[in-house]
Design an enzyme around this catalytic site. Sequence first.
Site, PDB file in Angstrom:
ATOM      1  N   GLY A 322      62.281  64.369 -19.469  1.00  0.00           N
ATOM      2  CA  GLY A 322      61.060  63.698 -19.903  1.00  0.00           C
ATOM      3  C   GLY A 322      59.878  64.528 -19.438  1.00  0.00           C
ATOM      4  O   GLY A 322      59.209  65.212 -20.214  1.00  0.00           O
ATOM      5  N   CYS A 391      38.482  49.691  -6.708  1.00  0.00           N
ATOM      6  CA  CYS A 391      38.053  49.083  -5.455  1.00  0.00           C
ATOM      7  C   CYS A 391      39.092  49.206  -4.369  1.00  0.00           C
ATOM      8  O   CYS A 391      39.552  48.184  -3.838  1.00  0.00           O
ATOM      9  CB  CYS A 391      37.699  47.631  -5.708  1.00  0.00           C
ATOM     10  SG  CYS A 391      36.277  47.537  -6.763  1.00  0.00           S
TER      11      CYS A 391
HETATM   12  N1  LLP Z   1      67.060  59.713 -17.575  1.00  0.00           N
HETATM   13  C1  LLP Z   1      67.038  58.616 -16.804  1.00  0.00           C
HETATM   14  C2  LLP Z   1      68.187  57.720 -16.783  1.00  0.00           C
HETATM   15  C3  LLP Z   1      65.919  58.341 -16.002  1.00  0.00           C
HETATM   16  O1  LLP Z   1      65.908  57.271 -15.249  1.00  0.00           O
HETATM   17  C4  LLP Z   1      64.816  59.232 -16.046  1.00  0.00           C
HETATM   18  C5  LLP Z   1      63.638  58.986 -15.217  1.00  0.00           C
HETATM   19  C6  LLP Z   1      64.885  60.351 -16.876  1.00  0.00           C
HETATM   20  C7  LLP Z   1      66.036  60.565 -17.625  1.00  0.00           C
HETATM   21  C8  LLP Z   1      63.761  61.321 -17.006  1.00  0.00           C
HETATM   22  O2  LLP Z   1      63.426  61.971 -15.839  1.00  0.00           O
HETATM   23  P1  LLP Z   1      62.386  63.196 -15.869  1.00  0.00           P
HETATM   24  O3  LLP Z   1      63.036  64.329 -16.626  1.00  0.00           O
HETATM   25  O4  LLP Z   1      61.170  62.739 -16.583  1.00  0.00           O
HETATM   26  O5  LLP Z   1      62.125  63.507 -14.468  1.00  0.00           O
HETATM   27  N2  LLP Z   1      57.489  57.566 -12.395  1.00  0.00           N
HETATM   28  C9  LLP Z   1      58.099  58.666 -11.658  1.00  0.00           C
HETATM   29  C10 LLP Z   1      59.343  59.178 -12.339  1.00  0.00           C
HETATM   30  C11 LLP Z   1      60.370  58.100 -12.548  1.00  0.00           C
HETATM   31  C12 LLP Z   1      61.525  58.624 -13.324  1.00  0.00           C
HETATM   32  C13 LLP Z   1      62.389  57.519 -13.772  1.00  0.00           C
HETATM   33  N3  LLP Z   1      63.501  57.934 -14.527  1.00  0.00           N
HETATM   34  C14 LLP Z   1      57.053  59.771 -11.492  1.00  0.00           C
HETATM   35  O6  LLP Z   1      55.944  59.602 -11.945  1.00  0.00           O
HETATM   36  O7  LLP Z   1      57.343  60.806 -10.906  1.00  0.00           O
END
Ligand code: LLP
Length: 463
Positions: A322, A391
């Site tokens: 992602g 805030c």
């Molecule tokens: N696949 C699954 C099952 C996941 O849970 C996630 C991310 C991805 C793929 C994609 O991961 P990426 O390639 O984007 O790292 N909010 C957090 C990240 C949470 C990720 C949750 N799951 C942040 O802002 O760093």
Amino acid sequence: MSRSAHPAGPRHADVLPEGHYAAPPADLNVLDPKVWARTVARGEDGVVTVAGLPVTRLAEEFGTPAYILDEADFRARARAWRTAFGDDADVFYAGKAFLSRAVVRWLAEEGLNLDVCSGGELATALSAGMPADRIAFHGNNKSAAEIERAVRAGVGRIVLDSFQEIVRVAHIAQSLGKRQRVQIRVTVGVEAHTHEFIATAHEDQKFGIPLAGGQAAEAVRRALRLDGIELIGIHSHIGSQIFDMSGFEVAAHRVVGLLKDIRDEHGVELPEIDLGGGLGIAYTSDDDPREPQEIAKALTEIVTRECRAARLQTPRISVEPGRAIVGPTAFTLYEVGTVKPLDGLRTYVSVDGGMSDNIRTALYDAEYSVALVSRASEAEPMLVRVVGKHCESGDIVVKDAFLPADLAPGDLIAVPATGAYCRSMASNYNHALRPPVVAVEGGEARVIVRRETEEDLLRLDVG
Ligand code: LLP
């Protein structure tokens, strides 16, 4: 609008307070291509452009704050992942990083699949025409309604996350007269080197079914007995913002170990293995992410080697990046509102957004870069903390960075690498209006997610 210098704050490395920052860069006008979207450049007049468009014009037309997304860069990164993995593997873009209908269309056109993890993401994917069989449906607590919708739509796979869900999905599919393709998500017991809140493969957490104690093997046993589901593979996602491939290596080793046990016990070789997402990107010049080609080669080699050792056919691999696709393709454009030097500490630069458009700094202690983009400046570097207008004092966008000392209200500054988990985690805290996402491509800009309005807020308030 004033462009004059303000009373000086702390400036030199020898008088800097304690903090988590490198020395100021040699030239603050230089934009490190590692952290900026590909078509970003500083023009001869000092104004930064993206896809040939000056940020000053974008700010005038679309207002600030705004997420500016480089469509060509997004497509190029999506394509690079697709090409790197080739036809024998599947790339599922993780929609949680950022999803909109335009993004779904770009993905469909570039040959990627899509991972969704809620009814809302599924609805977005389907409404933009992503073929259902290219959608994977995730989540640790999918509702019965969400499952039914996914099964009816014909999603390519549902990733099962618990014992209850195995039965739930099988039951719903059977009652609809369908056989749903599923994977089982396992936790492999890896401590990924990342922030605790985004590590997902250690056992003490809510996702997946542990390999430990034979629990995953038992889940497979149950899944294979049920008519409503067809078990096509095993899924593992070890965490997010990871640079070190060793976690994936251990995960692949353990998942292939399970595939071998399944073959030995049931005489079945499951045809797919999903290694999740989680590959890191550069938020600052200190980060060194890997290229998709290198990642694809490493993951394919690991799985092939492990399968050969276990005398298994190599399963079809899938991955779910992602952040690595959308993260670097966007920046957030802000206008400076106030500049407040605190003697002996640092200078606080307040912008017109904050934790409502980027919660990552407050939540994960994330590091970001920042640059003055509406003009060049030859002023010396000053240590700043870029803060929002909310805030609370934890409302920090960039904790420690350097900006030119003549920074003044009305200047535009931009924070790069905000394509992932910023708009998708944006909130209405303090009744902030969530910023638009503006896609730029070949000298054209268009809003793909519009700015929220006060009417949007009041429409929900029906009391
Ligand atoms: N696949 C699954 C099952 C996941 O849970 C996630 C991310 C991805 C793929 C994609 O991961 P990426 O390639 O984007 O790292 N909010 C957090 C990240 C949470 C990720 C949750 N799951 C942040 O802002 O760093």
